[in-house]
Structures are given as structure tokens and as C-alpha cells.
Design a protein around this motif. Structure first.
Motif, PDB file in Angstrom:
ATOM      1  N   UNK A 327      40.509  61.493  26.626  1.00 52.21           N
ATOM      2  CA  UNK A 327      40.597  60.398  25.513  1.00 52.21           C
ATOM      3  C   UNK A 327      41.743  59.486  25.348  1.00 52.21           C
ATOM      4  N   UNK A 328      42.931  59.762  26.433  1.00 48.53           N
ATOM      5  CA  UNK A 328      44.038  58.955  26.352  1.00 48.53           C
ATOM      6  C   UNK A 328      43.858  57.516  26.899  1.00 48.53           C
ATOM      7  N   UNK A 329      44.455  56.529  26.075  1.00 48.91           N
ATOM      8  CA  UNK A 329      44.446  55.486  26.826  1.00 48.91           C
ATOM      9  C   UNK A 329      45.316  55.209  27.721  1.00 48.91           C
ATOM     10  N   UNK A 330      46.429  56.117  27.805  1.00 50.63           N
ATOM     11  CA  UNK A 330      47.336  55.978  29.092  1.00 50.63           C
ATOM     12  C   UNK A 330      46.412  56.558  30.465  1.00 50.63           C
ATOM     13  N   UNK A 331      45.654  57.384  30.175  1.00 47.33           N
ATOM     14  CA  UNK A 331      45.134  57.706  31.369  1.00 47.33           C
ATOM     15  C   UNK A 331      44.124  56.742  32.095  1.00 47.33           C
ATOM     16  N   UNK A 332      43.448  55.915  30.937  1.00 48.71           N
ATOM     17  CA  UNK A 332      42.676  54.775  31.700  1.00 48.71           C
ATOM     18  C   UNK A 332      43.741  53.810  32.131  1.00 48.71           C
ATOM     19  N   UNK A 333      44.719  53.636  31.898  1.00 47.91           N
ATOM     20  CA  UNK A 333      45.469  52.468  32.366  1.00 47.91           C
ATOM     21  C   UNK A 333      46.323  53.102  33.779  1.00 47.91           C
ATOM     22  N   UNK A 334      46.468  54.223  33.800  1.00 50.87           N
ATOM     23  CA  UNK A 334      47.020  54.938  34.805  1.00 50.87           C
ATOM     24  C   UNK A 334      46.158  54.735  36.059  1.00 50.87           C
ATOM     25  N   UNK A 335      44.997  55.263  35.812  1.00 52.16           N
ATOM     26  CA  UNK A 335      44.019  55.345  36.796  1.00 52.16           C
ATOM     27  C   UNK A 335      43.545  53.665  37.311  1.00 52.16           C
ATOM     28  N   UNK A 336      43.586  52.952  36.487  1.00 51.11           N
ATOM     29  CA  UNK A 336      43.314  51.668  36.581  1.00 51.11           C
ATOM     30  C   UNK A 336      44.381  50.912  37.714  1.00 51.11           C
ATOM     31  N   UNK A 337      45.564  51.252  37.300  1.00 51.73           N
ATOM     32  CA  UNK A 337      46.638  50.835  38.007  1.00 51.73           C
ATOM     33  C   UNK A 337      46.851  51.348  39.459  1.00 51.73           C
ATOM     34  N   UNK A 338      46.572  52.589  39.473  1.00 49.84           N
ATOM     35  CA  UNK A 338      46.394  53.417  40.762  1.00 49.84           C
ATOM     36  C   UNK A 338      45.506  52.844  41.664  1.00 49.84           C
ATOM     37  N   UNK A 339      44.401  52.657  41.193  1.00 49.84           N
ATOM     38  CA  UNK A 339      43.360  52.104  41.784  1.00 49.84           C
ATOM     39  C   UNK A 339      43.463  50.673  42.423  1.00 49.84           C
ATOM     40  N   UNK A 340      44.332  49.864  41.457  1.00 48.99           N
ATOM     41  CA  UNK A 340      44.535  48.584  41.901  1.00 48.99           C
ATOM     42  C   UNK A 340      45.783  48.339  42.729  1.00 48.99           C
ATOM     43  N   UNK A 341      46.646  49.158  43.132  1.00 50.69           N
ATOM     44  CA  UNK A 341      47.944  49.146  43.863  1.00 50.69           C
ATOM     45  C   UNK A 341      47.379  48.760  45.513  1.00 50.69           C
ATOM     46  N   UNK A 342      46.394  49.538  46.028  1.00 50.14           N
ATOM     47  CA  UNK A 342      46.043  48.951  47.542  1.00 50.14           C
ATOM     48  C   UNK A 342      45.682  47.498  47.423  1.00 50.14           C
ATOM     49  N   UNK A 343      44.876  47.276  46.441  1.00 52.46           N
ATOM     50  CA  UNK A 343      44.665  45.810  46.532  1.00 52.46           C
ATOM     51  C   UNK A 343      45.937  44.767  46.336  1.00 52.46           C
ATOM     52  N   UNK A 344      46.636  45.331  45.575  1.00 52.40           N
ATOM     53  CA  UNK A 344      47.905  44.513  45.274  1.00 52.40           C
ATOM     54  C   UNK A 344      48.849  44.491  46.683  1.00 52.40           C
ATOM     55  N   UNK A 345      48.602  45.514  47.261  1.00 49.75           N
ATOM     56  CA  UNK A 345      49.307  45.714  48.549  1.00 49.75           C
ATOM     57  C   UNK A 345      48.904  44.646  49.659  1.00 49.75           C
ATOM     58  N   UNK A 346      47.491  44.608  49.683  1.00 46.36           N
ATOM     59  CA  UNK A 346      46.776  43.704  50.746  1.00 46.36           C
ATOM     60  C   UNK A 346      47.212  42.386  50.248  1.00 46.36           C
ATOM     61  N   UNK A 347      47.148  41.875  49.014  1.00 44.97           N
ATOM     62  CA  UNK A 347      47.496  40.395  48.462  1.00 44.97           C
ATOM     63  C   UNK A 347      48.876  40.131  48.853  1.00 44.97           C
ATOM     64  N   UNK A 348      49.892  41.193  48.665  1.00 46.67           N
ATOM     65  CA  UNK A 348      51.184  41.088  49.030  1.00 46.67           C
ATOM     66  C   UNK A 348      51.227  40.427  50.393  1.00 46.67           C
ATOM     67  N   UNK A 349      50.756  41.206  51.248  1.00 42.03           N
ATOM     68  CA  UNK A 349      50.857  41.209  52.843  1.00 42.03           C
ATOM     69  C   UNK A 349      50.356  39.807  53.070  1.00 42.03           C
ATOM     70  N   UNK A 350      49.317  39.258  52.402  1.00 36.20           N
ATOM     71  CA  UNK A 350      48.727  38.250  52.557  1.00 36.20           C
ATOM     72  C   UNK A 350      49.510  36.956  52.369  1.00 36.20           C
ATOM     73  N   UNK A 351      50.608  36.963  51.956  1.00 36.74           N
ATOM     74  CA  UNK A 351      51.299  35.880  51.638  1.00 36.74           C
ATOM     75  C   UNK A 351      51.719  35.087  52.835  1.00 36.74           C
ATOM     76  N   UNK A 352      51.609  33.668  52.804  1.00 39.11           N
ATOM     77  CA  UNK A 352      51.996  32.640  53.862  1.00 39.11           C
ATOM     78  C   UNK A 352      53.403  32.619  54.453  1.00 39.11           C
ATOM     79  N   UNK A 353      53.325  32.256  55.582  1.00 33.86           N
ATOM     80  CA  UNK A 353      54.921  31.947  56.253  1.00 33.86           C
ATOM     81  C   UNK A 353      55.718  33.443  56.380  1.00 33.86           C
ATOM     82  N   UNK A 354      54.970  34.285  57.053  1.00 30.00           N
ATOM     83  CA  UNK A 354      55.388  35.554  57.182  1.00 30.00           C
ATOM     84  C   UNK A 354      56.544  35.798  58.296  1.00 30.00           C
ATOM     85  N   UNK A 355      56.551  34.477  59.168  1.00 28.71           N
ATOM     86  CA  UNK A 355      57.331  34.766  60.436  1.00 28.71           C
ATOM     87  C   UNK A 355      58.930  34.131  60.000  1.00 28.71           C
TER      88      UNK A 355
END
Length: 451
Positions: A327-355
Motif C-alpha cells: 500500500x505504500x507509495x514508497x514501495x512503488x517508487x523504490x521498485x520502479x527505480x530498482x527496475x530502471x537502474x539497469x537501463x540507466x546503466x546501459x544508457x550511461x555506457x552508450x554515451x559518445x566519445x568514450x575514448x
């Protein structure tokens, strides 16, 4: 300089501001203006929030062009509520401040979520103090990112009640401009626009320089946003963001929620201005000197931090799974952020000019803006979730896990407090930046110049 002085004059003096208005305080202020100036100020209830709060728009001015200002579309970003309070007070007593337009101030887009943040509005405003009272809803519960749109032949975006209120105001007024007021916790200031020209973009960032707020030098947080000028990005449509995320193998609809106000107002040719301002700054953010790391290595390390953070939070949730009520709004937010972190990681690594070699500013931002921000946000909400559930049933397992994780969170906070507490920007400066940026767009609109 004359144009800047004109804008400053329209906005008027801004006294010292010690805290942000709450939902009730801003409503009370608006009611007082409507009572004192009944011929010039009117209030319309557009609908109700999911929690039953009225979604209210205050109208001032009589011009043929309509301008909408959205306050607190993200409930952890309350600078805009203070900005609305100032501009409303100014326009109610001086019609010249309306710049020949009719203004509609949507006081608070998400009052339910805002109330969950109000514990830190009065201060003291520190990075870790705010984190302990922090709340941000998942994408599917963010009204500004739930507008209906179509992507690849698929209908996406399920409007919330708050979104439907925004849609009703947009459809009734067919606005020439929408100003959406945002802020971050830490970093530099920047803007999203739907268009414009170099003179407009530089005038926007001049507001940052005048207030001694650094311009953000990093990548925009909207996927695929095009850089128009330093500190100014084009606000992407849903389709371009979703295409980019899908190309990275991510679930774009889950990550984004739905369309934004730019998607919905395209039918009316509405210009969009989004003001993104930091509560705290650090001079190291703008350090353009060469650092001691290759950018790709920095991005990989940041992505690893994101994945490690998701693992820590997932383990906490697993240990108390049988004690969570759902019932807690904090649980929905925490679970959504946890689920989204791997995708954020992928996006972060996809930035240009890596070298190339990363700048010292980029290294600092990677560690103490992005990673630390996510630790503070996720950790603060996870601790609030454990507190919330413990108050419900007093389960010893919840108390034990709360105390265990609190020690971890304290370590994260100590790191920030020692190495990157930031310098708080006086709130009146932040309000001035937002107010003058909105007025800049409004006067350019009045004068027939591109925004």
C-alpha cells in the motif's frame, strides 16, 4: 542590456525566501489574491488528484495569447511553486507584468506527491536532509509524462486524473507557451526548449550567469535530446526518446511512461520551456581540465555503481518481502527505480566519445551528481518505506532491516556530506532565474520572436 533590464523590471523585486510554500500555503495565497483582486484574478478547479486534492489554475491578465505555467510536475521539485507565488503576486497588482498575455498558473500538478515531500520544504536545506524526506513517483505516476500519444502504431500513455486536468486546460486555452518548472538537487542549471534561436538560448543561460549558477555541461537527462547551445537542449518528442531506448534494448514505454506536454500540444503549435535548476552547486562541476580517467572507463564505473545500487535495494526488499503491505507509495517508487537502474546503466555506457579523456568536472559529476543523487533518492525512499511499514504492524523483522539499512544509508550520506555537500543557492536567486526565463519567453512571444 536594455532587454535584460526590461525583463528584470517586469519580474520586480524578490525578497529573501527561506523555504518553499506547501500545497495548502500556496492555495491560501491564491485565494487571498482572488479575494483582494476579484476583477483581475480568478481560480478554476480543473479536477481532483487521485488523493482528492483540487487541481487548481489561477488566471490573471486579459491578452489574446495564453500562457500556461505548471508548478511541481515532479513533487520533489518545488522551486516552481515559489516562482508561481511571486509571479502571481506581481501580476495581480501590475497588469504590465502580464506582458500582454493571459496567464494560467497551475499551482501544483501533483499535490499528493508534493505533500510527501513537504517535510523538507521549510529547511534546513542540505542534500542529505532532503534525501531523508524525499519522494518521487515512478514514471507511470508522473502526471507530466502520462499524456496519450502513439508510437510505432501503438497507443501509449494512460492519463492520470492530474494529467486529464492539464489536458482540459490545454484544450480550452490552446496555449502559445507552456513553462514547466523543474529543479534538480545538485549540479548546474539548464533549459529544454521546443525551438528558438541562438539569441534566445544565450539570453536564457545569461539568467544563470547573472545569478552565479553554473551552466550544466553534461549530457541531458532526456534520452536523445539535441544540444542547441551550452546549457540548452531541445525537448524531444516521445517517439525520438522511445526509438533511442528501444535501440538500446530497453523497454521504452516502461521507462518513459507516456507522452509529454510537447507531444500533446503539437496540434496547437505550443512552444515549450522547461527550467531545470539546482538547489546546490559546486565549482568542481564546471572544471574542464583533463582528468586522470578515460571517459569510457568512467561511464563503465558509473554503470557498475548503478547495478550495485539496484542489488543492495533488491536484497533489502527480498528480506522483508513477506512484511510489505503493497500500500505504500514508497514501495512503488523504490521498485520502479530498482527496475530502471539497469537501463540507466546501459544508457550511461552508450554515451559518445568514450575514448577521450574525461574532464575533472565529468569525473566529479559522475560520482557526486549522478551516482550520489541516485543513492540519496533511492536510499531515502527505501528507508521511508521501511519506517512506513513498521508503523503499520511493528514487525521485528522490519525494525531489524530498517536499522541495518539505516547504517548503510548513513554511510552514503556521510560520503556526500564530507566530499560534496554543495553550496546552497539562495532560493530567491532560483526564483528569479525561473521568473525571468518565463518572462523572457513571454516578451519574445509578444514581440513575434522565435521561442
Amino acid at each position: 542590456m536594455q532587454a535584460a533590464d526590461h525583463i528584470t523590471g517586469l519580474v520586480g523585486p524578490i525578497g529573501r525566501i527561506s523555504g518553499f510554500p506547501t500545497v495548502d500555503e500556496l492555495n491560501h495565497f491564491a485565494d487571498g489574491l482572488a479575494a483582494a483582486y476579484p476583477e483581475g484574478v480568478s481560480i478554476t478547479e480543473l479536477g481532483r488528484s487521485r488523493g482528492g486534492d483540487p487541481i487548481r489554475a489561477v488566471r490573471v491578465g486579459t491578452g489574446r495569447r495564453h500562457i500556461l505555467v505548471f508548478g511541481n510536475p515532479h513533487p520533489n521539485e518545488p522551486i516552481g511553486m515559489a516562482t508561481i507565488r511571486h509571479l502571481l503576486g506581481r501580476m495581480a497588482v501590475d497588469d504590465a507584468a502580464t506582458a500582454g498575455a493571459t496567464w494560467h498558473f497551475l499551482l501544483c500538478v501533483d499535490p499528493d506527491g508534493t505533500r510527501l515531500n513537504e517535510g523538507w520544504f521549510a529547511g534546513p536545506h542540505t542534500r542529505t536532509g532532503v534525501a531523508r524526506g524525499f519522494y518521487r513517483p515512478p514514471a507511470a505516476e508522473q502526471p507530466e509524462w502520462c499524456f496519450p500519444t502513439v508510437w510505432r502504431g501503438r497507443s501509449v500513455g494512460i492519463p492520470l486524473q492530474e494529467t486529464e486536468a492539464m489536458m482540459a486546460l490545454i484544450d480550452r486555452t490552446r496555449p502559445a507557451l507552456i513553462a514547466s518548472l523543474h529543479n534538480a538537487e545538485f549540479g548546474g542549471g539548464f533549459f529544454y526548449t521546443s525551438g528558438g534561436e541562438p539569441e534566445y538560448w544565450s539570453a536564457l543561460t545569461d539568467r544563470l550567469a547573472a545569478a552565479d549558477v553554473p551552466i550544466y555541461h553534461g549530457e541531458p537527462d532526456a534520452p536523445g535530446a539535441r544540444t542547441l547551445a551550452q546549457g540548452v537542449f531541445e525537448l524531444p518528442l516521445f517517439g525520438s526518446m522511445a526509438d533511442l531506448l528501444a535501440a538500446q534494448g530497453l523497454d521504452a514505454v516502461t521507462a518513459l511512461g507516456g507522452g509529454g506536454c510537447r507531444d500533446y500540444t503539437a496540434r496547437y503549435g505550443t512552444a515549450i520551456l522547461v527550467c531545470e535548476l539546482p538547489l546546490w552547486v559546486d565549482e568542481r562541476i564546471g572544471d574542464g581540465s583533463a582528468g586522470d580517467r578515460v571517459l569510457g572507463d568512467l561511464l563503465d564505473a558509473t554503470a557498475a555503481d548503478y547495478r550495485a545500487l539496484a542489488e543492495v535495494a533488491s536484497e533489502v526488499l527480498a528480506r522483508v518481502a513477506d512484511r510489505l503491505s503493497g500500500r505504500s507509495p514508497f514501495e512503488r517508487s523504490v521498485r520502479a527505480l530498482v527496475a530502471g537502474l539497469p537501463g540507466l546503466a546501459v544508457s550511461r555506457q552508450a554515451a559518445p566519445q568514450r575514448n577521450r579523456i574525461a574532464t575533472r568536472g565529468e569525473i566529479f559529476v559522475g560520482q557526486y551528481d549522478w551516482t550520489a543523487m541516485l543513492r540519496l533518492r533511492l536510499g531515502g525512499m527505501l528507508l521511508r518505506l521501511l519506517d512506513d511499514e513498521y508503523r503499520r504492524d511493528r514487525a521485528p523483522a522490519l525494525a531489524a532491516e530498517r536499522d541495518r539499512f539505516a547504517a548503510v544509508f548513513d554511510q552514503w550520506c556521510a560520503d556526500v556530506e564530507q566530499n560534496a555537500p554543495g553550496v546552497a543557492v539562495p532560493l530567491e536567486r532560483l526564483v528569479r532565474i525561473q521568473a525571468e526565463s518565463i518572462m523572457l519567453a513571454a516578451t519574445r512571444l509578444r514581440d513575434g520572436r522565435a521561442i
